[in-house]
Scaffold this motif. Structure first.
Motif, PDB file in Angstrom:
ATOM      1  N   LEU A 706      77.621  -4.983 -39.008  1.00 21.67           N
ATOM      2  CA  LEU A 706      76.535  -5.847 -39.470  1.00 21.67           C
ATOM      3  C   LEU A 706      75.345  -5.043 -39.997  1.00 21.67           C
ATOM      4  CD1 LEU A 706      76.460  -8.783 -36.887  1.00 21.67           C
ATOM      5  CD2 LEU A 706      77.613  -8.622 -39.103  1.00 21.67           C
ATOM      6  N   ALA A 707      75.216  -3.805 -39.550  1.00 22.97           N
ATOM      7  CA  ALA A 707      74.144  -2.966 -40.097  1.00 22.97           C
ATOM      8  C   ALA A 707      74.343  -2.757 -41.591  1.00 22.97           C
ATOM      9  CB  ALA A 707      74.099  -1.620 -39.367  1.00 22.97           C
ATOM     10  N   ASP A 708      75.613  -2.618 -42.007  1.00 20.40           N
ATOM     11  CA  ASP A 708      75.903  -2.452 -43.432  1.00 20.40           C
ATOM     12  C   ASP A 708      75.811  -3.770 -44.188  1.00 20.40           C
ATOM     13  OD1 ASP A 708      76.421   0.253 -43.008  1.00 20.40           O
ATOM     14  OD2 ASP A 708      78.536  -0.135 -42.534  1.00 20.40           O
ATOM     15  N   ALA A 709      75.928  -4.881 -43.456  1.00 21.06           N
ATOM     16  CA  ALA A 709      75.866  -6.201 -44.092  1.00 21.06           C
ATOM     17  C   ALA A 709      74.445  -6.737 -44.183  1.00 21.06           C
ATOM     18  CB  ALA A 709      76.734  -7.190 -43.317  1.00 21.06           C
ATOM     19  N   ASP A 710      73.493  -5.982 -43.654  1.00 19.71           N
ATOM     20  CA  ASP A 710      72.088  -6.417 -43.665  1.00 19.71           C
ATOM     21  C   ASP A 710      71.650  -6.756 -45.091  1.00 19.71           C
ATOM     22  OD1 ASP A 710      69.345  -6.763 -43.305  1.00 19.71           O
ATOM     23  OD2 ASP A 710      69.215  -5.156 -41.817  1.00 19.71           O
ATOM     24  N   THR A 711      70.992  -7.894 -45.251  1.00 17.78           N
ATOM     25  CA  THR A 711      70.482  -8.274 -46.570  1.00 17.78           C
ATOM     26  C   THR A 711      69.311  -7.406 -46.994  1.00 17.78           C
ATOM     27  OG1 THR A 711      69.033  -9.929 -45.568  1.00 17.78           O
ATOM     28  CG2 THR A 711      71.216 -10.664 -46.311  1.00 17.78           C
ATOM     29  N   HIS A 712      68.781  -6.607 -46.049  1.00 19.29           N
ATOM     30  CA  HIS A 712      67.703  -5.645 -46.318  1.00 19.29           C
ATOM     31  C   HIS A 712      66.423  -6.314 -46.812  1.00 19.29           C
ATOM     32  CE1 HIS A 712      70.521  -2.417 -45.627  1.00 19.29           C
ATOM     33  NE2 HIS A 712      71.339  -2.931 -46.544  1.00 19.29           N
ATOM     34  N   GLU A 713      66.263  -7.591 -46.469  1.00 18.44           N
ATOM     35  CA  GLU A 713      65.026  -8.278 -46.824  1.00 18.44           C
ATOM     36  C   GLU A 713      63.874  -7.838 -45.932  1.00 18.44           C
ATOM     37  OE1 GLU A 713      64.427 -10.072 -49.303  1.00 18.44           O
ATOM     38  OE2 GLU A 713      66.430 -10.443 -50.097  1.00 18.44           O
ATOM     39  N   ALA A 714      64.215  -7.181 -44.816  1.00 22.33           N
ATOM     40  CA  ALA A 714      63.164  -6.706 -43.917  1.00 22.33           C
ATOM     41  C   ALA A 714      63.343  -5.224 -43.622  1.00 22.33           C
ATOM     42  CB  ALA A 714      63.194  -7.508 -42.615  1.00 22.33           C
ATOM     43  N   THR A 715      63.882  -4.492 -44.575  1.00 20.25           N
ATOM     44  CA  THR A 715      64.114  -3.060 -44.373  1.00 20.25           C
ATOM     45  C   THR A 715      63.084  -2.221 -45.107  1.00 20.25           C
ATOM     46  OG1 THR A 715      66.478  -3.455 -44.137  1.00 20.25           O
ATOM     47  CG2 THR A 715      65.796  -1.209 -44.592  1.00 20.25           C
TER      48      THR A 715
END
Length: 730
Positions: A706-715
């Motif tokens: 799931l770390a790789d699936a993060d949408t990265h909207e809060a990264t």
């Protein structure tokens, strides 16, 4: 072209997912008795009693629905005429006041009109448009002069493209003649489910193609509903967008918005005479095979979250609680002669019907005060038998009530058959897909494995499997490490409103590893009781998330299974119940899946001994741990987390959120009970969208891929404070 191709495409996709033939289903449903579950019967009876305030009328109405009896009192037509007054033709005009087309709309509160998003997609669409009331034929077949009102989107405008509806303020006085908008009344929207049942006939009042007001009462059968949408046979056409879909008691069931056109083998839309339709033709020529509406309950739920505090919207949401039918021993009285009520929702007086010793108020609109007034002469209504004979509660193997009796009415309460716990399928890792789409349960690190609560049957096993979800417990904190649920948006069922809570311990693990009613006690909404114990039994996996299956009965069984204390965590009452953002976020994650009838996963859990907060109540993921505060001998989590997992174009997508009740509960063990009420009103919850990496640090759980699936909207920008639903990114 009023109907957008994208709108029809979305309707076609939902229709395809629903997987049914309108003709075949229409024949299967037939015109005979309507099949209802006991719960559906009870819900309809409550709906009718709320509307009629007449026990006998409600019972007769219910029997006619169930038996497929088309016989109605002659005043049925008068009631429909009264209802039609609040429905208008909309003239769509551009910035230069050029006519673009027509639609239908109707009033849902004083000064508030509803229509479709594809009619009014933005405030500018309404600025020069007009609402034509009274545009209809009189008894001689002559057109009445329409009374035109302008719109005031600067006072109120809200739209939801997913549910395809918009609400807008209407000017209080007509453009000419000085007519008051209040003369046309309004149609209340009830958020309660169960206003229509499969096979029941519906009615649409409309302005097709901009023509004078018309009514469709033929072949308008409710065929199917899934999630927020329903399908029905009705001869609606262009111009009917924004029309109310009504049941036989003139209650608004849905907002009509689109249809599924018939097509040939090459995908060409066909006309009623079998020719190929193109955009140069009028849309009234299209052959529609099924019509689609948005359920009123979905619209009301969205309004509550989005604009519920707006003064013009509050009357829409001001719905009385549905009554339970009285028992045979109760006195039910209504005023004799002229009813002593104030009818604020319509400009003309209601009428009274006398039948024997029964006096009935006949009006389809909201009545703002109770009908019973002891200082007026009254006549007694003949006592009616209860809809269902009283019964003694049936008790489950460990003593939980199965059936609850509410004011003499048998109601389906939460029921869990714990004798079959061993056969529950639990959470499925391959629910979205296999391989790279597989999502296993989070892994608990070696440093925390000594805290895992084992099953009594096997010390090596810890997963508690339920219908559609699974839980792993922390035996020291007596709360879940996590609770993870599979959600099938295509199999969501409307099981009605639950009647009370009945929480059970899970016998598969030791009682001492669970927090039960010895802590929560009797829940109350009274402030004095809240000061004594301000914590609710807060679902981790929500009942609605687990409430899906191939049938309504199966879905209810699955949803009821969420009422295990293992799926519960103490949440401050204003955090769990009173805050729209928290409840709204839960609805938002579910709606994402219902929208496309997709499969998805939601993971939930508390953060144990989370780090102290820095700016804006957000914990520092890298900061040192701080013990959670205690209350009543129980350590209360300061934070809760949630992950929404869906299937994207290139694989999995995961969005993580953190909900904080820190400011509400800090030092609660040292606050005097008398001072708690003041603290209740001073603090609030905070909601953040965070990265999967930060969530991993906070929980110490291993979420795998799931770390790789993060949408990265809060990264890239760091954790983001969520202050409105516009701040959510998925």
């Amino acid at each position: 072209m009023l109907l957008k191709p994208s709108l029809i495409a979305a309707s076609e996709q939902r229709f395809k997912n629903a997987n049914f033939s309108p003709d075949n289903l229409n024949r299967k449903l037939g015109d005979g008795p309507i099949q209802m579950t006991a719960q559906q019967r009870q819900m309809r009876q409550r709906q009718l009693l709320s509307q009629t305030e007449d026990v006998l009328a409600a019972q007769v109405g219910l029997e006619r629905i169930i038996n497929g009896n088309d016989l109605d009192s002659i005043n049925y037509l008068a009631k429909g005429t009264l209802t039609s007054h609040s429905i208008c033709r909309i003239q769509l005009k551009d910035a230069r006041s050029n006519l673009l087309g027509y639609a239908t709309g109707f009033m849902i509160a004083p000064g508030v009109l509803i229509t479709n998003n594809h009619v009014f997609g933005k405030p500018a669409d309404a600025v020069n448009s007009l609402a034509d009331f009274n545009y209809e034929l009189d008894v001689a077949g002559m057109e009445l002069d329409p009374v035109r009102f302008g719109f005031q989107p600067d006072k109120l405008f809200y739209t939801n493209d997913k549910l395809d509806y918009s609400i807008v303020a209407v000017a209080p006085v007509s453009q000419t003649g000085g007519r008051n908008l209040s003369d046309w009344g309004w149609l209340p929207l009830s958020g309660e489910p169960g206003k229509a049942d499969l096979g029941e006939y519906l009615t649409i009042i409309q302005h097709p193609g901009g023509q004078p007001k018309q009514i469709c009462v033929r072949d308008n059968k409710l065929l199917k509903f899934v999630g927020d949408f329903l399908w029905y046979f009705t001869d609606t056409s262009e111009g009917s967008s924004g029309s109310p879909v009504l049941n036989r008691f003139w209650q608004v069931v849905a907002l009509h918005h689109s249809g599924v056109p018939d097509k040939d083998a090459k995908g060409n839309i066909l006309t009623k005479d079998g020719k190929i339709w193109d955009s140069s033709m009028d849309e009234t020529l299209i052959k529609w095979i099924a019509n689609e509406g948005i359920r009123v309950s979905a619209i009301v739920a969205d309004l509550k979250i989005a604009v519920g505090s707006h003064p013009l919207v509050k009357p829409v949401l001001d719905q009385p609680t549905l009554p339970a039918p009285p028992t045979a021993s109760e006195d039910v009285r209504v005023p004799y002669g002229k009813a002593p009520v104030s009818l604020a929702t319509y400009g003309t007086d209601p009428w009274i019907e006398q039948s024997g010793d029964v006096t009935s108020l006949v009006v389809p609109f909201r009545i703002p005060i109770a009908l019973v007034q002891r200082d007026h002469p009254a006549v007694q209504i003949p006592q009616a038998k209860p809809a269902v004979p009283p019964a003694s509660p049936v008790v489950s193997p460990i003593g939980a009530p199965r059936i609850g009796v509410l004011t003499g009415m048998l109601t389906e309460a939460v029921h869990i058959d714990q004798t079959t716990l061993g056969s529950r399928p639990g959470y499925k890792a391959n629910f979205i897909g296999s391989g790279k789409l597989s999502v296993p349960l989070p892994k608990i690190p070696a440093s925390l494995k000594s805290k895992i609560a084992p099953l009594k049957s096997s010390a090596a096993q810890s997963e508690l499997k339920y219908f559609n979800y699974s839980v792993v417990m922390n035996k020291e904190r007596k709360l879940a490490f996590f609770s993870c649920v599979n959600i099938d948006g295509g199999e969501q069922q409307d099981v009605g409103k639950r009647e009370g809570d009945s929480w059970l311990r899970d016998p598969r693990i030791k009682d001492e590893f669970q927090i039960g009613n010895e802590f929560y006690g009797k829940q109350s909404t009274f402030e004095a009781d809240r000061a004594a114990n301000p914590f609710d039994r807060g679902h981790l996996v929500r009942r609605l998330d687990a409430t899906w299956g191939s049938t309504v009965a199966e879905a209810k069984e699955h949803g009821d299974d969420s009422f295990h204390f293992t799926n519960c965590s103490p949440q401050f009452f204003s955090f769990n119940q009173g805050k729209q953002l928290w409840a709204g976020l839960e609805d938002y994650t579910r709606d994402v899946l219902l929208k496309g009838e997709e499969k998805g996963i939601v993971m939930n859990g508390p953060v144990f001994d989370g780090p102290d907060a820095n700016d804006a109540d957000l914990p520092d993921p890298a900061g040192p741990s701080h013990q959670d505060p205690t209350f009543g001998g129980v350590s209360i989590p300061k934070y809760f987390w949630k992950i929404l997992i869906t299937k994207g174009d290139d694989g999995l997508k995961a969005a993580a959120f953190l909900m904080s009740q820190r400011n509400l509960i800090m030092d609660i063990d040292r606050i005097k009970e008398a001072d708690m009420l003041e603290k209740f009103s001073e603090e609030d919850v905070s909601v953040f969208q965070i990265s999967m990496a930060d969530l991993t640090k906070l929980t110490k759980l291993d979420f795998g891929k799931l770390a790789d699936a993060d949408t990265h909207e809060a990264t890239s920008v760091g954790p983001r404070l969520i202050e409105s639903f516009n701040d959510i990114r998925i």
